[in-house]
Design a protein around this motif. Structure first.
Motif, PDB file in Angstrom:
ATOM      1  N   VAL A 129       3.165  10.930   2.046  1.00 16.37           N
ATOM      2  CA  VAL A 129       4.479  11.133   2.915  1.00 16.37           C
ATOM      3  C   VAL A 129       4.308  10.591   4.136  1.00 16.37           C
ATOM      4  CG1 VAL A 129       6.010  12.788   3.894  1.00 16.37           C
ATOM      5  CG2 VAL A 129       5.092  13.397   1.609  1.00 16.37           C
ATOM      6  N   ARG A 130       5.074   9.414   4.463  1.00 10.95           N
ATOM      7  CA  ARG A 130       4.883   8.925   5.807  1.00 10.95           C
ATOM      8  C   ARG A 130       5.824   9.592   6.817  1.00 10.95           C
ATOM      9  NH1 ARG A 130       2.624   4.699   8.584  1.00 10.95           N
ATOM     10  NH2 ARG A 130       1.474   4.158   6.896  1.00 10.95           N
ATOM     11  N   GLU A 131       5.551   9.703   8.090  1.00 11.12           N
ATOM     12  CA  GLU A 131       6.345  10.034   9.085  1.00 11.12           C
ATOM     13  C   GLU A 131       6.097   9.296  10.500  1.00 11.12           C
ATOM     14  OE1 GLU A 131       6.308  14.350   9.858  1.00 11.12           O
ATOM     15  OE2 GLU A 131       7.565  14.135  11.814  1.00 11.12           O
ATOM     16  N   GLY A 132       6.509   8.163  10.785  1.00  9.38           N
ATOM     17  CA  GLY A 132       5.935   7.288  11.794  1.00  9.38           C
ATOM     18  C   GLY A 132       4.585   6.780  11.605  1.00  9.38           C
ATOM     19  N   ARG A 133       3.815   7.070  12.583  1.00 10.04           N
ATOM     20  CA  ARG A 133       2.543   6.741  12.213  1.00 10.04           C
ATOM     21  C   ARG A 133       1.419   7.794  11.447  1.00 10.04           C
ATOM     22  NH1 ARG A 133       0.553   1.813  14.402  1.00 10.04           N
ATOM     23  NH2 ARG A 133      -0.886   2.385  12.557  1.00 10.04           N
ATOM     24  N   LYS A 134       2.257   8.730  11.291  1.00 10.55           N
ATOM     25  CA  LYS A 134       1.581  10.004  10.609  1.00 10.55           C
ATOM     26  C   LYS A 134       1.574   9.720   9.140  1.00 10.55           C
ATOM     27  CE  LYS A 134       1.629  13.237  14.421  1.00 10.55           C
ATOM     28  NZ  LYS A 134       1.850  14.568  14.904  1.00 10.55           N
ATOM     29  N   VAL A 135       0.594  10.009   8.320  1.00  7.83           N
ATOM     30  CA  VAL A 135       0.685   9.799   6.751  1.00  7.83           C
ATOM     31  C   VAL A 135       0.012  11.317   6.313  1.00  7.83           C
ATOM     32  CG1 VAL A 135      -0.016   8.641   5.011  1.00  7.83           C
ATOM     33  CG2 VAL A 135       0.196   7.467   6.835  1.00  7.83           C
ATOM     34  N   ARG A 136       0.707  11.900   5.561  1.00  9.00           N
ATOM     35  CA  ARG A 136       0.133  12.993   4.863  1.00  9.00           C
ATOM     36  C   ARG A 136      -0.028  12.618   3.429  1.00  9.00           C
ATOM     37  NH1 ARG A 136       3.300  15.237   8.687  1.00  9.00           N
ATOM     38  NH2 ARG A 136       5.212  14.909   7.715  1.00  9.00           N
ATOM     39  N   GLY A 142      -5.122   2.499  12.187  1.00 12.41           N
ATOM     40  CA  GLY A 142      -4.758   3.259  13.156  1.00 12.41           C
ATOM     41  C   GLY A 142      -3.613   4.434  12.924  1.00 12.41           C
ATOM     42  N   ASP A 143      -3.352   4.532  11.804  1.00  9.14           N
ATOM     43  CA  ASP A 143      -2.356   5.606  11.346  1.00  9.14           C
ATOM     44  C   ASP A 143      -3.240   6.938  11.397  1.00  9.14           C
ATOM     45  OD1 ASP A 143      -0.226   4.404  10.368  1.00  9.14           O
ATOM     46  OD2 ASP A 143      -0.836   4.319   8.363  1.00  9.14           O
ATOM     47  N   GLU A 144      -2.577   8.126  11.929  1.00  6.48           N
ATOM     48  CA  GLU A 144      -3.172   9.332  11.911  1.00  6.48           C
ATOM     49  C   GLU A 144      -3.056   9.794  10.227  1.00  6.48           C
ATOM     50  OE1 GLU A 144      -2.287  12.489  14.777  1.00  6.48           O
ATOM     51  OE2 GLU A 144      -1.759  13.668  13.001  1.00  6.48           O
ATOM     52  N   THR A 171      -8.346   9.213  12.074  1.00  5.96           N
ATOM     53  CA  THR A 171      -7.570   7.932  12.165  1.00  5.96           C
ATOM     54  C   THR A 171      -8.205   6.791  11.174  1.00  5.96           C
ATOM     55  OG1 THR A 171      -7.308   8.552  14.340  1.00  5.96           O
ATOM     56  CG2 THR A 171      -7.001   6.206  13.779  1.00  5.96           C
ATOM     57  N   ALA A 172      -7.386   6.477  10.345  1.00  7.03           N
ATOM     58  CA  ALA A 172      -7.746   5.146   9.523  1.00  7.03           C
ATOM     59  C   ALA A 172      -8.091   4.187  10.359  1.00  7.03           C
ATOM     60  CB  ALA A 172      -6.176   4.788   8.978  1.00  7.03           C
ATOM     61  N   GLY A 173      -9.347   3.611   9.969  1.00  2.00           N
ATOM     62  CA  GLY A 173     -10.144   2.420  10.447  1.00  2.00           C
ATOM     63  C   GLY A 173      -9.599   1.284  10.438  1.00  2.00           C
ATOM     64  N   MET A 184      -9.226   4.331  -0.270  1.00  4.02           N
ATOM     65  CA  MET A 184      -8.052   4.218   0.706  1.00  4.02           C
ATOM     66  C   MET A 184      -7.848   2.726   0.960  1.00  4.02           C
ATOM     67  SD  MET A 184      -7.810   6.261   4.525  1.00  4.02           S
ATOM     68  CE  MET A 184      -9.257   5.327   5.250  1.00  4.02           C
ATOM     69  N   LEU A 185      -6.790   2.250   0.841  1.00  2.00           N
ATOM     70  CA  LEU A 185      -6.501   0.714   1.357  1.00  2.00           C
ATOM     71  C   LEU A 185      -5.834   0.690   2.594  1.00  2.00           C
ATOM     72  CD1 LEU A 185      -4.894  -0.053  -2.358  1.00  2.00           C
ATOM     73  CD2 LEU A 185      -7.350  -0.009  -1.676  1.00  2.00           C
ATOM     74  N   VAL A 186      -6.579   0.312   3.359  1.00  5.66           N
ATOM     75  CA  VAL A 186      -5.972   0.188   4.912  1.00  5.66           C
ATOM     76  C   VAL A 186      -5.538  -1.150   5.233  1.00  5.66           C
ATOM     77  CG1 VAL A 186      -6.579   0.617   7.284  1.00  5.66           C
ATOM     78  CG2 VAL A 186      -7.543   1.961   5.537  1.00  5.66           C
ATOM     79  N   LYS A 187      -4.134  -1.270   5.529  1.00  5.65           N
ATOM     80  CA  LYS A 187      -3.655  -2.450   5.758  1.00  5.65           C
ATOM     81  C   LYS A 187      -3.545  -2.850   7.299  1.00  5.65           C
ATOM     82  CE  LYS A 187       0.485  -1.950   3.996  1.00  5.65           C
ATOM     83  NZ  LYS A 187       1.573  -2.174   3.461  1.00  5.65           N
ATOM     84  N   ALA A 188      -3.656  -3.959   7.859  1.00  7.94           N
ATOM     85  CA  ALA A 188      -3.618  -4.319   8.856  1.00  7.94           C
ATOM     86  C   ALA A 188      -2.437  -3.732   9.599  1.00  7.94           C
ATOM     87  CB  ALA A 188      -3.772  -6.027   9.541  1.00  7.94           C
TER      88      ALA A 188
END
Ligand code: K7E
Ligand code: CUA
Length: 640
Positions: free
Chosen positions: A541-548, A568-570, A610-612, A636-640
């Protein structure tokens, strides 16, 4: 202090010790130590290790014809008879041991940050700890009903941050931590023994009230709080402000009184100052009077605090009584029959025995407070704490002499009344410098006289040398024979202060978590806002820069084998363990993110990070749960 001076002091203390044979006439106050200020504390740690005052055979040498006693051998697959709950001192934790094997069964992280479980890193524990990661646990006590343990809660203090924590015995996890206002150095704690009522907490350090920059260097205005916490709601209900400091704590068996030893009635702020007087006090708090004062509004507030404070500084009153005892007392322990509070003299070689039935008359002014003292046996140099066997005997830890002294309470009372009897039954060497002691069920009406533990502060040469920091030595003593016998050396990491030993049938923890766990409820409350049922849903679930990220787990797989976030997502990850199998824990470790947590069977846990920088990061289950445990992982796939 110069080296010459140090040597002089050490020599004096050492010769005082060496030259003091048992029952010698030199058992005055520790006048030498008191006079040789500055060396006292240090010397305490450095002398008295040579035995010489005791009657027992050295351990290891088994005399012929020795009775067998109880076995400490608990064979493979066999269970111990008792749970031992140990404080962990500066480690900030509680430990569970099996007695008599002394096997360490578990560590319960409390005020510390702990890597294996994620305590202090997962969301729930971070909320409880409010950003702290250290603590100093000294006293662990269980909740009571009718004078014995009810198997519900464990309470433990944090001396470092003035807190009280509660552990639920069902899960052996902390469920509440409460800050104690107007307090520093929260040391002695004790729950009431007739029911889960108050847990009393003593502030050991005197501070200005309020401590807001006023009275900084005017110690005459400092005070200390005796705090009543409701053991059910874990709320601070009221406090009593006294002028002296408070060390150890105890309660009676009827719910009438709480007790606090005061070693600094002088109000000193230096070693000399705190040791000046030959007498200090046992504070006795009259709980009905405290409640009446609170109900009548006869209270003050300290600073902006909301907790009602009873000002007990003006001398003896309906609320607080000061029973004079020699000298800088430490432990206070109540006998299993509920009759006596035994106060260890520390700098006096005596214990003061207080007849609890006399206290009401002292409060009423019919007798002097000191008249509550009915015995004061001389037990050795540096008495600290007393355990009981339920057969009328006390077992007092004697720090400087490095012995446990077994003595008879009735005989001590008769001796005090003038009769020519010797209350001392036996002294046994312990190794070395014993602090706390406790015996099986000693703090309950069901004390059974089976096992005694001497928690020694120094192990010195008893174990393989592991470098400058050595283990403590928790020695197990068989109490059931004619003579006390040390039967086991138990190395312990820094630093158990106290323990209680509890019959195993009184403790019945869950085998898997239940969903009524407060941690699960905490996680489900967050999930509910996303319309998520933790037991059935795998979802991002995404809410702005927060992801649950909601993930279930059943060995050997996570419910999500990958999820995507932006750098940078929380990210908040919830893992719900659906395995309903005893002893089947999973966990969640996100590599290179300082993220690791435990998720017990039928439990839920969550952790936020915080996602690296962009890239692939594997998460994995760190608890070996299945033949395919190593495959229990995802990306965990971290996009730019
Ligand atoms: Cu170490 Cu109970 Cu904190 Cu005595 S205290 S030894
Ligand atoms: Cu689940 Cu390892």
């Amino acid at each position: 202090m110069s080296n010459d001076r140090k040597t002089q002091i050490l020599d004096a203390l050492e010769s005082e010790h060496r030259d003091a044979p048992e029952n010698s006439a030199r058992r005055g106050f520790l006048s030498a130590a008191a006079a040789l200020i500055g060396g006292g504390a240090m010397a305490w740690g450095m002398t008295g290790c040579e035995g010489g005052t005791t009657t027992s055979a050295p351990t290891g040498a088994t005399p012929a014809h020795e009775p067998e006693g109880q076995s400490i051998h608990v064979g493979p697959g066999k269970l111990d008879d008792y749970y031992g709950f140990w404080s962990g001192g500066q480690s900030g934790e509680i430990r569970i041991l099996g007695i008599p094997s002394m096997r360490e069964l578990k560590r319960i992280p409390v005020f510390n940050r702990e890597s294996a479980t994620g305590w202090g890193r997962d969301d729930w524990s971070k909320e409880l700890l409010k950003g702290t990661s250290s603590g100093d646990t000294h006293h662990v006590h269980l909740s009571y009903k009718d004078g014995t343990y009810d198997g519900r809660y464990i309470f433990v203090n944090d001396k470092a941050q003035a807190r009280l924590a509660r552990v639920r015995c069902s899960t052996m996890e902390v469920d509440a931590i409460v800050d104690l206002p107007n307090s520093q150095g929260t040391h002695g704690i004790f729950p009431q023994r007739h029911k889960t009522g108050y847990v009393f907490c003593n502030a050991e350090f005197r501070i200005p009230m309020p401590n807001d920059g006023r009275d900084l260097n005017d110690p005459s205005k400092y005070g200390a709080m005796h705090t009543a916490v409701d053991g059910e709601s874990m709320e601070v209900k009221w406090q009593v402000l006294v002028e002296g400091n408070m060390d150890l704590c105890a309660t009676d068996y009827e719910g009438k009184y709480s007790f606090a030893t005061c070693y600094n009635s002088e109000g000193g702020v230096t070693l000399e100052g705190m040791m000046a007087a030959d007498q200090d006090w046992l504070y006795v708090f009259n709980l009905a009077a405290c409640e009446a004062a609170v109900a009548a509004g006869e209270t003050i507030t300290v600073g902006k605090g909301k907790v009602p404070v009873i000002d007990g500084r003006a001398g003896d009153s309906a609320v607080v009584l000061r029973i004079p005892v020699p000298k800088s007392p430490h432990g206070v322990n109540v006998s299993p029959d509920g009759k006596y509070a035994v106060v260890a003299g520390k700098l006096s070689p005596t214990c003061s025995v207080i007849d609890i039935s006399r206290i009401a008359d002292a409060f009423a002014g019919k007798i002097k407070p000191r008249d509550c003292v009915v015995a004061e046996p001389e037990l050795g140099l540096g008495p600290l704490h007393t355990a009981f066997d339920g057969k009328g005997n006390g077992y007092t830890s004697i720090f400087i002499d490095s012995v446990m002294t077994k003595w008879n309470i009735d005989k001590a009372i008769r001796q005090f009344a003038g009769e020519d009897v010797d209350p001392i039954i036996e002294k046994v060497d312990v190794h070395y410098q014993v602090g706390h002691t406790n015996a099986s069920m000693s703090e309950t009406k069901d004390a059974d006289g089976k096992w005694l533990v001497a928690l020694c502060k120094f192990s010195k040469d008893r174990f393989l040398n592991v470098g400058p920091l050595r283990p403590e030595n928790d020695q197990l003593i068989d109490m059931t024979m004619d003579k006390l016998k040390v039967v086991h050396d138990g190395p312990a990491y820094s630093e158990p202060h106290d323990c209680v030993i509890v019959k195993r049938d009184l403790i019945n923890p869950l085998k898997v978590m239940d969903r009524k766990d407060p941690r699960h409820e905490y996680c489900q409350a967050i999930a509910a806002k996303d319309g998520v049922d933790l037991l059935t849903t795998n979802k991002v679930v995404r809410e702005g820069r927060k992801v649950r990220v909601y993930i279930t787990s059943i060995a050997p797989a996570f419910g999500l084998s990958d999820f995507e976030v932006r750098s940078g997502d929380e990210v908040q990850v919830f893992v719900t363990n659906l395995d309903n199998v005893e002893d089947l824990s999973h966990g969640f470790c996100m590599v290179n993110h300082d993220v690791n947590m435990l998720v017990n069977a039928q439990g839920t846990n969550s952790i936020t990070f915080t996602a690296g920088s962009p890239g692939v990061y594997w998460y994995y289950c760190p608890w070996f749960c299945h033949a395919l445990h190593l495959e229990m992982r995802g990306r965990m796939l971290v996009k730019a």
